[in-house]
Every structure is written in C-alpha cells, then in structure tokens.
Design a protein around this motif. Structure first.
Motif: not given
Length: 563
Positions: A300-303, A285-293, A306-314
């Motif tokens: 799909s609700y886990a995915a 994820i760190d190396k990617a240029f564009g990540t899609f789940l 993930a959009t909220y978690l990656f934003s707020s945490i990472a």
C-alpha cells in the motif's frame, strides 16, 4: 498463514517428505505442527489407517518417528479455535482413523456441525473447528464414495477455507479451497499439495494453482473438479521458473537478511527486463477514465508512492485506497475504470475481494504481482510480474523495492522518458549495493545500538518521502516490535509534536528534492523539543544528530532510503 503439505506417490518416505515440506513453510508462522502417514497393519481390525505425530513448538530441527509410507499430510498451525496443545494441532482424524485432515481458514458454522455429529455418535478430542471435517466426511462415506463425500462435506462448510483430506483405504488425497491458497505439484509417479509453491519446487516445477471452488483428487492419477456440483474440468498447468536455492536461507542468518541483500540484483533485472510489461501498463493507464490503485501493508505504501510519482513525472492523477477500505469507494467504478492491485503474494483476500467486485462492474484489472499463478495473477486482465523470486520473510523487502521500481519506470514511460526511468533504477540498485557493504553496515549498526532499547520511534517525510516514512514505520513494528509512528512532516504542528520529549528518536527522510528545506525545518521543530534526529538522505545538516547518507538518484532515491 498456516502451512499445509501433502504427498502421495511411489516413495515410502512420506513422513520425511512431508516434514521437510513443512520446514520450508516455517516462515508462514505457527505454534504447533503435526504429520500423519498411512499404515497397513494386518493385526488390526482396521488394516488401513493413519498414525500421527504432533508437537507444540518449533519444527526447524525436528525429526519424526513414523513408519514408512507412501501417503502423508502435515500442517503448521497458528491457534485460532482452541489453545496451543498437542490435541489441537493438525492433522485431525475421524473415529476410525482412516481419514486425516489439515485445514487453513475458519469453519464459521463448526459448532452446529459438531453438535449434529455428536448426536450421531462421533467422538471429538480437540477444541478446534477443523475436527468437524474428518467426521463430516466419515458421515457422508456411510452412503457414498470418497470424492462425493469430501465434496458434500466441503459444501457444508461456511467461511473461507483450504482443506486437504487424506484417505488411508484408497490411498488418495483430496483438496478443496475457497479463499486460502493451495498448489498441486505434479511429479513422476508422485503428487504433492501445499499452501505455497516454494515447498514443492525442490520436487517438481509443474504445478496447478487451485482456484476458488475447485477440488482436486490425487492418487494414481489427477482429477480436477468444479464445486459445488462436481463436474470434471481440465487443469491448467504452470511451469515454475524458480530455483530451489531461492527457497533456502543459504549462509544468511535469516530470510529477512537474505532478501535484503537480493535487492540490487532484482532491481537491475526489472530495469533491464521489464520494459515490455511496463509499456503495456502505461498504455492502459493512459487510456483509462479513472485509475485506482489498491494494496495492503507494504504494497500500500508502494501504491501511495505511485500517486506522487505519477503526478510529478507523468502529470497523471491516480487514486489510492487500502484494499480493505476500497469497498467504501467502489461506487465510482465503471467499465472505463482501470484498477491496479499491487501484491507480493497475489493471495491477500483484502485485495482479491475488491478486484472481484470491480470486475463485476466491468473494470479492467492490471495487476502488479510477484507470484506467478496466484489468484491475483489469474484474475487480472493484464499483469506485471515482479520476478523478485520467493519472498519467505513475512516482512516485505525485495518485493517492496521491486514494486516501487516498476511504478517509477511506469511513470517515466508514461511521460515518454522510459530510458531515464531505467537509468534511475540502475543507479538506485548500485547505491543499494553500496549501502549493503560492510563499511556502511557498520554505520547502520551504530544507529541500531542507539535505537534498540527505545520504546518509541517517530519517522517523518514529505511528498514521496511520506510513503517512505510509513514503510519505515511498518518495518520497525514488524521486525523489532518497537512502537513506531510515521507522519507527514507538515502534520507535526497539528498535535503530533506533543509526543516529542527529550531524547525521543526521530528519523527524518530528507532527499535532495523540493521537500528538503521544509523537512529540515520540521526536524528543527523536533530538535527544539529535545528530540534526537537521525537524518537519512544525500545531504547532511547540522540539525541531524546522526546521519546515514544515500545518493541522490532523483525520484528513485526512495529505494536506497527505504533499504
């Protein structure tokens, strides 16, 4: 979701082996079922043929009255072509009763095939598309051998199918697939084929997961063939680490309940044993240029979470799309894109198809999947295996919380706080254990008694809890058939609140995070219009008419709240 099971080997109890295999696939859903076994009757003109037993209805306590045999196949069917009748139940046979076929999928060109076969003298007794297959094989057998006849017949079929053909004359089973899953089990002097490995694991743990456009011949030996041409290929064997007990209900009333109670153990296992896989995913994820789940249903609700978690945490932006919608967004895919499909089964066609297209564009695939050897597992360049065990309930439970746990730990690992992420999952597992104790279940049942006769339930959350609300909504629909709608709390004033009337039950997810004040304000808006408020969270509030308490375990609070 139909079930397939076949057996060829040294034992003479094929009928019972097949029946018990079908019972282990009962969770897949069905309305009729049947078993066919080979018989050898010296009095008949055709000595080697099949005898059938087919029924409409439940298979759970069923027994079959079929002769001893070392070759048999069976099927549990959801009606697609033709109604729910004994005649339409599988297996289906050719005119001579020497070929028996079971089939998952749809033969899109069955009408034209059937018309041509009728002209050639074949007699049909069902309304199904499947019945063309044994007659088509029978027709090819007039001029060639069995393997090439099945291959040529399968190549004639349009659509996604898994086909299993048993032949009484040579005591062989031939299976081929494109789309629908098939698994081959390799035992000692016996071979099995099924639509799910959970039906095989009590006989053998050595399996082959058939890939699309592959055909396998099972008899005295095993041979794997590539379609459409027919060249032989070397099989890839997998050893399952499942325990047979995982495929059984045990003392639980149903699999849904069993799998709910398995969640604390699985969450702890992910926290303690998955860090290596999660570190690998984090680096991608760190190396990617564009990540899609991409995902479907509960995944799909886990995915979405993930959009909220990656934003707020990472502090990472990732994109999300429902699997079936992704084809309308894939113009963005390049060879620098990372695609993360999330799936319990690893066999959903709505996930597999976009993965295939993304690979053609050069994207890297990092799958989060539960089933070892599944199509998605094999297609991925990198995989995080959930190891949640067999999930038999159609309604996802332990796989969903396992997915969320992996996502949380990945987000924390990306931010350099992997230890904190691990501890949160352990805390969430402990809280889930508390929720599943009898004194807490009594409180849940009080809410259930209020809800069970309601026609509608509305569920709201904000931020990460919006994903929680959508998952809760799906659970109501799937498990109780009560109509439920989930909304982002802020959307109430944009028309949704018109649905609220006196006594309307509304579940409010209120974790102790930045959304708390706003979601309580939304609850007050509902209360003002007569809604009955059921609050779920770490902190009670006077606006709640009923309250179910969960601990505050930070970003992992989503896990006990979903449970």
């Amino acid at each position: 979701m139909c079930g397939i099971f076949g057996y060829v080997g040294h034992r003479q109890q094929a009928a019972n082996i097949v029946l018990e295999g079908l019972k282990l696939l009962e969770y897949r859903g069905y309305d009729s079922w049947g078993v066919a076994v080979k018989i050898k009757n010296e009095k008949l003109k055709i000595k080697n043929s099949f005898v059938l037993e087919k029924h409409v209805g439940k298979i759970g306590d069923a027994k079959v009255n079929l002769p001893q045999s070392s070759l048999g196949i069976g099927h549990t069917r959801w009606a697609t072509h033709g109604g729910v009748t004994v005649a339409n139940a599988h297996p289906h046979m050719d005119c001579k009763k020497q070929i028996a076929v079971v089939h998952n999928g749809i033969v899109e060109n069955f009408e034209e095939l059937k018309e041509d076969l009728i002209k050639k003298g074949h007699k049909f007794i069902s309304e199904t598309d499947t019945e063309v297959i044994p007659h088509l094989v029978e027709e090819f057998l007039k001029k060639e051998g069995l393997a090439s006849s099945v291959r040529d017949a399968f190549n004639e079929l349009k659509g996604l199918s898994a086909v299993v053909v048993a032949y009484a004359v040579s005591k062989e089973i031939i299976a081929a697939k494109t789309g629908s899953p098939l698994v081959v089990g390799v035992g000692k002097n016996e071979l099995f084929v099924a639509s799910d490995a959970s039906a095989i694991v009590n006989h053998t743990k050595k399996v082959i997961f058939l890939e699309d456009n592959q055909m396998v011949i099972l008899g005295d030996s095993l041979k794997l063939i590539k379609l459409p041409e027919g060249e032989e290929i070397t099989p890839k064997f997998h050893i399952l680490d499942w325990k047979f007990e995982e495929a059984l209900r045990g003392n639980y009333e149903h699999f849904f309940l069993k799998e709910i109670y398995e969640q604390p153990k699985i969450l702890q296992s992910i926290a303690l044993n998955s860090l290596g896989q999660i570190e690998g995913l984090s680096k991608l994820i760190d190396k990617a240029f564009g990540t899609f789940l991409i995902a479907c249903g509960s995944a799909s609700y886990a995915a979405l979470a993930a959009t909220y978690l990656f934003s707020s945490i990472a502090k990472k932006h990732v994109n999300f799309a429902v699997g079936s919608e992704f084809k309308y967004l894939e113009d963005f895919i390049t060879d620098r894109t990372l695609l993360i499909p999330i799936s319990q089964s690893g066999e959903s066609i709505d996930v597999i198809e976009p993965v295939t297209r993304a690979k053609e564009r050069g994207a890297k695939i990092a799958a989060i999947v539960n089933v070892l050897g599944s199509t998605l597992f094999r297609e991925a360049d990198f995989k995080v295996l959930l190891n949640a065990g067999v999930e038999k309930a159609v309604v996802a439970t332990k796989s969903f919380t396992a997915m969320v746990a992996v996502v949380i730990m990945t987000a924390y690992t990306l931010s350099g706080k992997e230890k904190e992420g691990k501890e949160l999952i352990i805390d969430a597992a402990r809280n889930v254990s508390e929720i599943l104790k009898e004194n807490y279940v009594i409180e849940i049942k009080k809410v259930v008694n209020f809800l069970k006769d309601k026609d509608h339930v509305y569920i709201i959350g904000r931020g990460l809890s919006y994903a929680t609300a959508l998952e809760a909504t799906l659970k109501f629909k799937e498990s109780s058939y009560i109509h439920a709608e989930g909304f982002a709390g802020g959307e109430l004033k944009h028309g949704v609140i018109a649905l609220i009337e006196k006594g309307t039950p509304c579940i409010v997810f209120a974790p102790k995070d930045e959304t708390y004040d706003d979601i309580v304000s939304n609850a007050q808006e509902i209360k003002a219009r007569g809604g009955f408020i059921i609050g779920i969270g770490p902190k009670n509030n006077k606006v709640f008419d009923r309250f179910l308490e969960t601990e505050d375990v930070g970003d992992a609070t989503i896990i006990p709240q979903v449970v």
